[in-house]
Write a protein that holds these residues in place. Structure first.
Motif, PDB file in Angstrom:
ATOM      1  N   GLU A  28       0.790  -1.161  -0.009  1.00 52.07           N
ATOM      2  CA  GLU A  28      -0.084   0.128   0.104  1.00 52.07           C
ATOM      3  C   GLU A  28       0.977   1.178  -0.040  1.00 52.07           C
ATOM      4  OE1 GLU A  28      -3.488   2.113   0.214  1.00 52.07           O
ATOM      5  OE2 GLU A  28      -3.104   0.425  -0.724  1.00 52.07           O
ATOM      6  N   ILE A  29       2.102   1.146   0.908  1.00 51.76           N
ATOM      7  CA  ILE A  29       3.021   2.388   0.429  1.00 51.76           C
ATOM      8  C   ILE A  29       3.495   2.556  -0.791  1.00 51.76           C
ATOM      9  CG2 ILE A  29       5.124   3.264   1.623  1.00 51.76           C
ATOM     10  CD1 ILE A  29       4.470   1.801   4.032  1.00 51.76           C
ATOM     11  N   TYR A  30       3.807   1.531  -1.350  1.00 54.37           N
ATOM     12  CA  TYR A  30       4.214   1.463  -2.764  1.00 54.37           C
ATOM     13  C   TYR A  30       3.232   2.078  -3.616  1.00 54.37           C
ATOM     14  CZ  TYR A  30       5.588  -0.027  -7.537  1.00 54.37           C
ATOM     15  OH  TYR A  30       6.002   0.062  -8.678  1.00 54.37           O
ATOM     16  N   ARG A  31       2.036   1.795  -3.408  1.00 50.61           N
ATOM     17  CA  ARG A  31       0.921   2.206  -4.299  1.00 50.61           C
ATOM     18  C   ARG A  31       0.825   3.803  -4.018  1.00 50.61           C
ATOM     19  NH1 ARG A  31      -4.002   3.919  -4.189  1.00 50.61           N
ATOM     20  NH2 ARG A  31      -4.391   3.415  -2.075  1.00 50.61           N
ATOM     21  N   LEU A  32       0.693   4.115  -2.631  1.00 46.77           N
ATOM     22  CA  LEU A  32       0.724   5.515  -2.445  1.00 46.77           C
ATOM     23  C   LEU A  32       1.625   6.528  -2.899  1.00 46.77           C
ATOM     24  CD1 LEU A  32      -0.918   5.021   1.294  1.00 46.77           C
ATOM     25  CD2 LEU A  32      -2.181   5.964  -0.749  1.00 46.77           C
ATOM     26  N   THR A  33       3.064   5.742  -2.952  1.00 51.41           N
ATOM     27  CA  THR A  33       4.129   6.404  -3.389  1.00 51.41           C
ATOM     28  C   THR A  33       3.946   6.791  -4.809  1.00 51.41           C
ATOM     29  OG1 THR A  33       5.504   5.819  -1.650  1.00 51.41           O
ATOM     30  CG2 THR A  33       6.455   6.732  -3.561  1.00 51.41           C
ATOM     31  N   GLU A  34       3.485   5.868  -5.551  1.00 54.74           N
ATOM     32  CA  GLU A  34       3.237   6.043  -6.868  1.00 54.74           C
ATOM     33  C   GLU A  34       2.262   7.299  -7.284  1.00 54.74           C
ATOM     34  OE1 GLU A  34       2.203   2.181  -8.484  1.00 54.74           O
ATOM     35  OE2 GLU A  34       3.912   2.348  -9.595  1.00 54.74           O
ATOM     36  N   GLU A  35       1.258   7.153  -6.452  1.00 58.73           N
ATOM     37  CA  GLU A  35       0.068   8.311  -6.442  1.00 58.73           C
ATOM     38  C   GLU A  35       0.813   9.458  -6.224  1.00 58.73           C
ATOM     39  OE1 GLU A  35      -3.804   7.912  -4.515  1.00 58.73           O
ATOM     40  OE2 GLU A  35      -3.901   5.768  -5.272  1.00 58.73           O
ATOM     41  N   ALA A  36       1.577   9.748  -5.075  1.00 57.36           N
ATOM     42  CA  ALA A  36       2.208  10.913  -4.723  1.00 57.36           C
ATOM     43  C   ALA A  36       3.000  11.366  -5.809  1.00 57.36           C
ATOM     44  CB  ALA A  36       2.899  10.696  -3.365  1.00 57.36           C
ATOM     45  N   SER A  37       3.783  10.581  -6.612  1.00 57.70           N
ATOM     46  CA  SER A  37       4.692  10.863  -7.506  1.00 57.70           C
ATOM     47  C   SER A  37       3.745  11.597  -8.666  1.00 57.70           C
ATOM     48  CB  SER A  37       5.563   9.659  -7.942  1.00 57.70           C
ATOM     49  OG  SER A  37       6.307   9.936  -9.085  1.00 57.70           O
ATOM     50  N   GLN A  38       2.793  10.971  -8.846  1.00 61.35           N
ATOM     51  CA  GLN A  38       1.775  11.438 -10.073  1.00 61.35           C
ATOM     52  C   GLN A  38       1.104  12.628  -9.831  1.00 61.35           C
ATOM     53  OE1 GLN A  38      -1.000   8.053 -10.711  1.00 61.35           O
ATOM     54  NE2 GLN A  38       0.696   6.849 -11.586  1.00 61.35           N
ATOM     55  N   ALA A  39       0.801  12.692  -8.472  1.00 62.23           N
ATOM     56  CA  ALA A  39       0.249  14.272  -8.030  1.00 62.23           C
ATOM     57  C   ALA A  39       1.288  15.184  -8.233  1.00 62.23           C
ATOM     58  CB  ALA A  39      -0.403  13.958  -6.609  1.00 62.23           C
ATOM     59  N   LEU A  40       2.520  14.688  -7.733  1.00 61.01           N
ATOM     60  CA  LEU A  40       3.462  15.910  -7.687  1.00 61.01           C
ATOM     61  C   LEU A  40       3.962  16.185  -9.155  1.00 61.01           C
ATOM     62  CD1 LEU A  40       5.689  17.206  -6.162  1.00 61.01           C
ATOM     63  CD2 LEU A  40       7.211  15.227  -6.447  1.00 61.01           C
ATOM     64  N   GLY A  41       3.769  15.319 -10.204  1.00 62.43           N
ATOM     65  CA  GLY A  41       3.762  15.758 -11.472  1.00 62.43           C
ATOM     66  C   GLY A  41       2.862  16.591 -12.011  1.00 62.43           C
ATOM     67  N   ARG A  42       1.566  16.571 -11.445  1.00 64.52           N
ATOM     68  CA  ARG A  42       0.496  17.514 -11.891  1.00 64.52           C
ATOM     69  C   ARG A  42       0.464  18.744 -10.837  1.00 64.52           C
ATOM     70  NH1 ARG A  42      -2.295  12.687 -10.590  1.00 64.52           N
ATOM     71  NH2 ARG A  42      -3.186  13.619  -8.915  1.00 64.52           N
ATOM     72  N   ASP A  43       1.405  18.754 -10.098  1.00 63.82           N
ATOM     73  CA  ASP A  43       1.682  19.965  -9.230  1.00 63.82           C
ATOM     74  C   ASP A  43       0.305  20.037  -8.274  1.00 63.82           C
ATOM     75  OD1 ASP A  43       3.298  22.088  -7.961  1.00 63.82           O
ATOM     76  OD2 ASP A  43       2.393  23.650  -9.220  1.00 63.82           O
ATOM     77  N   ASP A  44      -0.046  18.734  -7.698  1.00 72.58           N
ATOM     78  CA  ASP A  44      -1.273  18.767  -6.989  1.00 72.58           C
ATOM     79  C   ASP A  44      -0.890  18.568  -5.556  1.00 72.58           C
ATOM     80  OD1 ASP A  44      -3.706  18.430  -5.615  1.00 72.58           O
ATOM     81  OD2 ASP A  44      -4.398  16.961  -7.067  1.00 72.58           O
ATOM     82  N   LYS A  45      -0.542  19.706  -4.849  1.00 72.71           N
ATOM     83  CA  LYS A  45       0.227  19.885  -3.563  1.00 72.71           C
ATOM     84  C   LYS A  45      -0.966  19.396  -2.461  1.00 72.71           C
ATOM     85  CE  LYS A  45       3.383  23.126  -4.581  1.00 72.71           C
ATOM     86  NZ  LYS A  45       3.819  24.279  -5.316  1.00 72.71           N
ATOM     87  N   VAL A  46      -2.174  19.647  -2.746  1.00 72.25           N
ATOM     88  CA  VAL A  46      -3.112  19.051  -1.796  1.00 72.25           C
ATOM     89  C   VAL A  46      -3.249  17.467  -1.735  1.00 72.25           C
ATOM     90  CG1 VAL A  46      -5.761  18.948  -1.438  1.00 72.25           C
ATOM     91  CG2 VAL A  46      -4.721  21.085  -1.915  1.00 72.25           C
ATOM     92  N   SER A  47      -3.433  16.987  -2.716  1.00 70.05           N
ATOM     93  CA  SER A  47      -3.183  15.341  -3.117  1.00 70.05           C
ATOM     94  C   SER A  47      -1.970  14.901  -2.459  1.00 70.05           C
ATOM     95  CB  SER A  47      -3.498  15.142  -4.713  1.00 70.05           C
ATOM     96  OG  SER A  47      -4.863  15.463  -4.910  1.00 70.05           O
ATOM     97  N   VAL A  48      -0.867  15.616  -2.777  1.00 72.04           N
ATOM     98  CA  VAL A  48       0.341  15.108  -2.009  1.00 72.04           C
ATOM     99  C   VAL A  48       0.304  14.849  -0.629  1.00 72.04           C
ATOM    100  CG1 VAL A  48       2.937  15.398  -1.912  1.00 72.04           C
ATOM    101  CG2 VAL A  48       1.870  15.709  -4.060  1.00 72.04           C
ATOM    102  N   GLN A  49       0.106  16.013  -0.075  1.00 71.38           N
ATOM    103  CA  GLN A  49      -0.063  16.201   1.360  1.00 71.38           C
ATOM    104  C   GLN A  49      -1.160  15.074   1.980  1.00 71.38           C
ATOM    105  OE1 GLN A  49       1.485  17.911   3.738  1.00 71.38           O
ATOM    106  NE2 GLN A  49       2.900  18.466   1.945  1.00 71.38           N
TER     107      GLN A  49
END
Length: 142
Positions: A29-50
């Motif tokens: 699950e941490i791996y999955r969330l880390t991938e999601e965070a990376s994608q959100a970071l690529g979109r500059d979606d700081k709220v989602s990253v947090q």
């Protein structure tokens, strides 16, 4: 009496395997969330990253709980078995050797799978950290 102790240790190893399976699930699950965070970071979606980082923190807490439970089991083991378990969890035991039967083999397999997921997670985490921090990155200094 010896057979009773062997059975007790087999049961302990199965309980440890259950803890390790929970840890593996958390790590996945941490791996999955880390991938999601990376994608959100690529979109500059700081709220989602947090939000995702908060969820990842909860999974890390679950991993700490699993590690604590395994440590409690190790305290009740004879030194030889406790040492084998420590080495198995650190990846220092060859998967091909099974000195503790099917229970030991399960522990070796889950431990290897968990390390693999952790390594993939660290690759993504490293890229994110380097992107965010550049030369000030945690990974740049270690």
């Amino acid at each position: 009496m010896i057979c009773d102790m062997e059975e007790i240790y087999k049961q302990m190893l199965m309980e440890i395997a259950k803890c390790l399976q929970k840890k593996y699930n958390c790590m996945s699950e941490i791996y999955r969330l880390t991938e999601e965070a990376s994608q959100a970071l690529g979109r500059d979606d700081k709220v989602s990253v947090q939000m995702i980082l908060g969820m990842r923190g909860e999974e890390i807490e679950r991993i700490h709980e699993c590690d604590k439970n395994v440590g409690l089991f190790k305290e009740g083991m004879p030194p030889e078995l406790a040492n084998w378990l420590s080495e198995a969890l650190e990846g220092k035991q060859p998967i091909s050797e099974e000195p503790y039967g099917k229970e030991g083999a399960i522990i070796l397999k889950i431990s290897a799978n968990t390390r693999s997921v952790w390594e993939r997670t660290m690759l993504i985490d490293r890229r994110m950290n380097m992107r965010l921090s550049g030369k000030d990155s945690f990974y740049e200094n270690n």
